[in-house]
Design a protein around this motif. Structure first.
Motif, PDB file in Angstrom:
ATOM      1  N   SER A 116       1.039  -1.145  -0.260  1.00 53.28           N
ATOM      2  CA  SER A 116      -0.024  -0.186   0.121  1.00 53.28           C
ATOM      3  C   SER A 116       0.742   1.269  -0.180  1.00 53.28           C
ATOM      4  O   SER A 116       1.787   1.432   0.660  1.00 53.28           O
ATOM      5  N   LYS A 117       0.727   2.828  -0.577  1.00 48.81           N
ATOM      6  CA  LYS A 117       0.857   3.387  -1.036  1.00 48.81           C
ATOM      7  C   LYS A 117       0.871   4.097  -0.116  1.00 48.81           C
ATOM      8  O   LYS A 117       0.737   4.141   0.832  1.00 48.81           O
ATOM      9  N   GLY A 118       2.872   4.526   0.665  1.00 51.18           N
ATOM     10  CA  GLY A 118       2.792   4.813   2.242  1.00 51.18           C
ATOM     11  C   GLY A 118       2.984   4.264   3.122  1.00 51.18           C
ATOM     12  O   GLY A 118       3.625   4.264   3.946  1.00 51.18           O
ATOM     13  N   ALA A 119       2.909   2.729   3.205  1.00 50.20           N
ATOM     14  CA  ALA A 119       2.933   1.655   4.159  1.00 50.20           C
ATOM     15  C   ALA A 119       4.877   1.313   4.656  1.00 50.20           C
ATOM     16  O   ALA A 119       4.383   1.341   5.708  1.00 50.20           O
ATOM     17  N   MET A 120       5.783   2.192   3.356  1.00 56.59           N
ATOM     18  CA  MET A 120       6.908   1.857   3.557  1.00 56.59           C
ATOM     19  C   MET A 120       7.113   2.722   5.199  1.00 56.59           C
ATOM     20  O   MET A 120       7.273   3.849   5.029  1.00 56.59           O
ATOM     21  N   ARG A 128      13.111  -0.962  -5.022  1.00 53.94           N
ATOM     22  CA  ARG A 128      12.683   0.006  -5.864  1.00 53.94           C
ATOM     23  C   ARG A 128      11.037  -0.585  -5.570  1.00 53.94           C
ATOM     24  O   ARG A 128      10.692  -1.719  -5.338  1.00 53.94           O
ATOM     25  N   PHE A 129      10.745   1.301  -5.374  1.00 54.44           N
ATOM     26  CA  PHE A 129       9.028   1.053  -5.206  1.00 54.44           C
ATOM     27  C   PHE A 129       8.446   1.701  -6.766  1.00 54.44           C
ATOM     28  O   PHE A 129       8.705   2.914  -7.314  1.00 54.44           O
ATOM     29  N   GLU A 130       7.401   1.063  -7.335  1.00 51.60           N
ATOM     30  CA  GLU A 130       7.135   1.273  -8.417  1.00 51.60           C
ATOM     31  C   GLU A 130       5.774   1.649  -8.544  1.00 51.60           C
ATOM     32  O   GLU A 130       5.284   0.114  -7.855  1.00 51.60           O
ATOM     33  N   ALA A 131       4.997   2.630  -8.737  1.00 51.09           N
ATOM     34  CA  ALA A 131       3.389   2.225  -8.793  1.00 51.09           C
ATOM     35  C   ALA A 131       2.710   0.718  -9.641  1.00 51.09           C
ATOM     36  O   ALA A 131       3.420   0.973 -10.971  1.00 51.09           O
ATOM     37  N   THR A 133       0.537   1.058 -11.319  1.00 52.36           N
ATOM     38  CA  THR A 133       0.318   0.877 -13.127  1.00 52.36           C
ATOM     39  C   THR A 133       1.042   1.205 -13.939  1.00 52.36           C
ATOM     40  O   THR A 133       1.325   0.646 -15.158  1.00 52.36           O
ATOM     41  N   GLN A 134       2.484   2.093 -13.737  1.00 54.50           N
ATOM     42  CA  GLN A 134       3.462   2.131 -13.932  1.00 54.50           C
ATOM     43  C   GLN A 134       4.003   0.215 -14.456  1.00 54.50           C
ATOM     44  O   GLN A 134       4.401   0.218 -15.585  1.00 54.50           O
ATOM     45  N   HIS A 153      -4.351   2.500  -7.628  1.00 57.73           N
ATOM     46  CA  HIS A 153      -3.914   4.255  -7.968  1.00 57.73           C
ATOM     47  C   HIS A 153      -3.404   4.266  -6.639  1.00 57.73           C
ATOM     48  O   HIS A 153      -2.260   4.627  -6.148  1.00 57.73           O
ATOM     49  N   VAL A 156       1.235   0.525  -5.084  1.00 55.09           N
ATOM     50  CA  VAL A 156       2.805   0.087  -5.727  1.00 55.09           C
ATOM     51  C   VAL A 156       4.011  -1.166  -5.342  1.00 55.09           C
ATOM     52  O   VAL A 156       3.151  -2.072  -4.050  1.00 55.09           O
TER      53      VAL A 156
ATOM     54  N   GLY B 173      11.991   7.213  -4.548  1.00 57.18           N
ATOM     55  CA  GLY B 173      11.986   5.694  -4.537  1.00 57.18           C
ATOM     56  C   GLY B 173      10.806   4.895  -5.942  1.00 57.18           C
ATOM     57  O   GLY B 173      11.266   4.964  -6.781  1.00 57.18           O
ATOM     58  N   GLU B 182      -0.541  11.398 -11.338  1.00 57.73           N
ATOM     59  CA  GLU B 182      -1.498  10.751  -9.746  1.00 57.73           C
ATOM     60  C   GLU B 182      -0.202  10.397  -9.121  1.00 57.73           C
ATOM     61  O   GLU B 182       0.623  11.290  -8.803  1.00 57.73           O
ATOM     62  N   GLU B 186       5.075   6.996  -2.108  1.00 58.44           N
ATOM     63  CA  GLU B 186       6.875   7.011  -1.607  1.00 58.44           C
ATOM     64  C   GLU B 186       7.309   8.003  -2.138  1.00 58.44           C
ATOM     65  O   GLU B 186       8.572   7.481  -2.710  1.00 58.44           O
TER      66      GLU B 186
END
Lengths: 332, 205
Positions: A116-120, A128-131, A133-134, A153, A156, B173, B182, B186
């Motif tokens: 989940s975004k922001g959980a890190m 590496r963190f990538e969305a 969607t990407q 959205h 990641v 990151g 969007e 992070e």
């Protein structure tokens, strides 16, 4: 759902850690059949499976996070040791796929995980963190695993090698193992899951379903309580459910009588917040959290909006007018 | 010598006729004969630090507590950690400082770009001297070791403070491409290299 065998727990690096309430539950707290919790650390309610429950998976609990594991790490590692500062943790002494404390979980990353975004909170190593969607444009498996456009959205993909610490608003974190099963959980409370699991959107708004065999980490406000249906749950306290059919909505009978007298439009308004409950039937397990602090889920708006496709043009207009009226009413 | 001790989410400060500084509005109860008064601009460190603070947007409002007795201090039901300093320096985000004893000096250190992205101030506070400082955090604080070859990357919102010979860089990151259109969770993190400790809280919000 299984809990990892004791061997996988290298021990809590901070023995004796934990707020009050992490000990054994008060008498009568645990659900019948869920046995005694692991001593000391564990969630009330995790225990050996009751006889006859028959669910493959509710394995014996970890042995109470007892002795410090092989990576215990000497206290007072370089740089630490000064008074007051908690025992120093390093990349070696952090647990592998286990809780660091009730609110922080350490994932031993080797490959990919959904997060989940922001959980890190922090990480060691090469990550590496990538969305999502990407990532999914390059890796077809991601799209196949993450089948929820509404939530895409908010997630990641973490890939690489290292130890990743995750947390969620200071809530309690727990890891769960699914063994060829399915579990539906409040999307807000799902923090991370391994890519062997498949994520799907639940029919119940705000919930997602995980299917397959793998591990996931979820947060709860207060310890998780396990209940067996038939059971009615407050929607805010409901964390999720496993193996049983999706709930239906139950309305308090007295409230129904009044709202029918008062006209149908009242059915949209919740009065005390307690007249609407989720009704569970069948075989399975319901997961509750002990507090009902709700957080705005950005995905709910997208979800509801996508459902307005079902409306005809004139219906959509009516809904729009009602929403405008409501917004104006709340301003005053 | 005033004594600070943490009791879960409350800090107990025992004063014996001396003085401590505590975050304004953090007093929940006290016994004995204590005097609370606003320490004025600066929160310690004198006029120069106050000026730097004003420029950097690092806000810290402290009050003087003097007298004989025991004060109970708390902030937003956050966990309290008391750190003993013996002449060394602790770098800490000012919003995490609950109280400190008299022997410590607070100063402002510019943090460069980091502050701009994390929404905190442009600077962090350094605590130097011998004495005790009490920190508040969302959930318990973890002390994570940084050593050569063992870099640590931390979410800016989870970062509480650090000590040791550390240098801090911004890393992105999530790749820049995915930032477009969007809100990436992070977008920036802090990478610590060198030798020391980083204090991290359990919540990222």
């Amino acid at each position: 759902m299984t809990y990892p065998p004791p061997g996988q727990h290298p021990g809590n690096p901070q023995p004796g850690y934990g707020p009050p309430g992490y000990g054994p539950p008060p008498p009568g707290y645990g659900q019948p059949g869920y046995g005694p919790p692991p001593p000391g650390y564990g969630q009330p309610g995790y225990g050996p499976p009751p006889p006859g429950y028959g669910q493959p998976g509710y394995g014996p609990p970890p042995p109470g996070y007892g002795p410090p594991g092989p990576h215990g790490g000497p206290p007072g590692a370089p740089g630490g040791g000064a008074g007051g500062i908690p025992r120093t943790l390093s990349a070696q002494s952090l647990p592998s796929d286990d809780n660091v404390n009730p609110y922080v979980f350490c994932i031993e990353l080797s490959g990919d995980w959904f997060m989940s975004k922001g959980a890190m909170l922090a990480y060691y190593g090469d990550v590496r963190f990538e969305a999502v969607t990407q990532y999914s444009s390059a890796q077809a498996w991601v799209a196949a695993r993450f089948s929820s456009p509404v939530y895409v959205h908010d997630w990641v993909v973490a890939s690489g090698r290292g130890k990743v610490l995750i947390g969620d608003r200071g809530f309690d974190l727990n890891s769960y193992d699914l063994d060829d099963g399915n579990l539906t959980i409040k999307a807000n409370n799902l923090c991370a899951f391994s890519p062997q699991l498949e994520l799907k959107q639940s029919i119940v708004p705000g919930f997602v379903t995980l299917i397959g065999t793998g591990k996931f980490i979820a947060s709860s406000n207060g310890p998780v309580i396990f209940v067996e249906p038939p059971f009615r749950a407050d929607p805010d306290a409901l964390l999720g459910w496993a193996d049983c059919p999706s709930p239906s909505v139950h309305h308090d009978a007295e409230w129904m009588t009044r709202s029918m007298l008062g006209g149908l439009s009242a059915a949209f308004g919740r009065v005390s917040g307690e007249e609407r409950q989720y009704d569970f039937t069948g075989q399975g397990t319901v997961l509750l959290q002990s507090s009902e602090v709700a957080r705005e889920d950005p995905a709910v708006l997208r979800l509801v909006e996508s459902q307005t496709d079902l409306l005809s043009t004139s219906q959509a207009g009516q809904l729009g007018q009602r929403l405008i009226a409501r917004a104006q009413q709340q301003q005053h | 010598m005033a004594q600070l001790s943490a009791e879960k989410r409350v800090l107990r400060a025992d004063l014996h006729g001396d003085r401590i500084r505590a975050a304004s509005g953090s007093m929940v109860a006290y016994e004995g004969n204590l005097d609370f008064k606003n320490a004025g601009m600066g929160g310690g460190g004198g006029m120069r630090a106050a000026l730097k603070r004003a420029v950097a947007g690092e806000s810290l409002s402290l009050m003087d507590v003097t007298g004989q007795g025991r004060a109970y201090l708390a902030k937003d039901a956050m966990d309290v950690l008391v750190v003993d300093l013996g002449g060394d320096t602790l770098t800490v985000e000012s919003e995490h400082i609950l109280a400190h004893t008299e022997g410590l000096r607070l100063d402002v250190q510019f943090a460069g770009l980091r502050g701009m992205t994390s929404g905190h101030g442009l600077a962090t506070t350094t605590v130097t001297g011998s004495g005790q400082v009490a920190l508040v955090s969302e959930g318990p604080v973890m002390a994570l070791e940084v050593a050569p070859g063992q870099d640590l990357v931390v979410d800016p919102d989870a970062y509480v403070g650090s000590r040791g010979q550390l240098s801090m860089n911004l890393v992105s990151g999530v790749s820049w491409k995915s930032l477009l259109g969007e809100d990436a969770g992070e977008p920036f993190s802090l990478r610590f290299t060198g030798h020391g400790l980083v204090l991290v809280q359990s919540s990222e919000s």
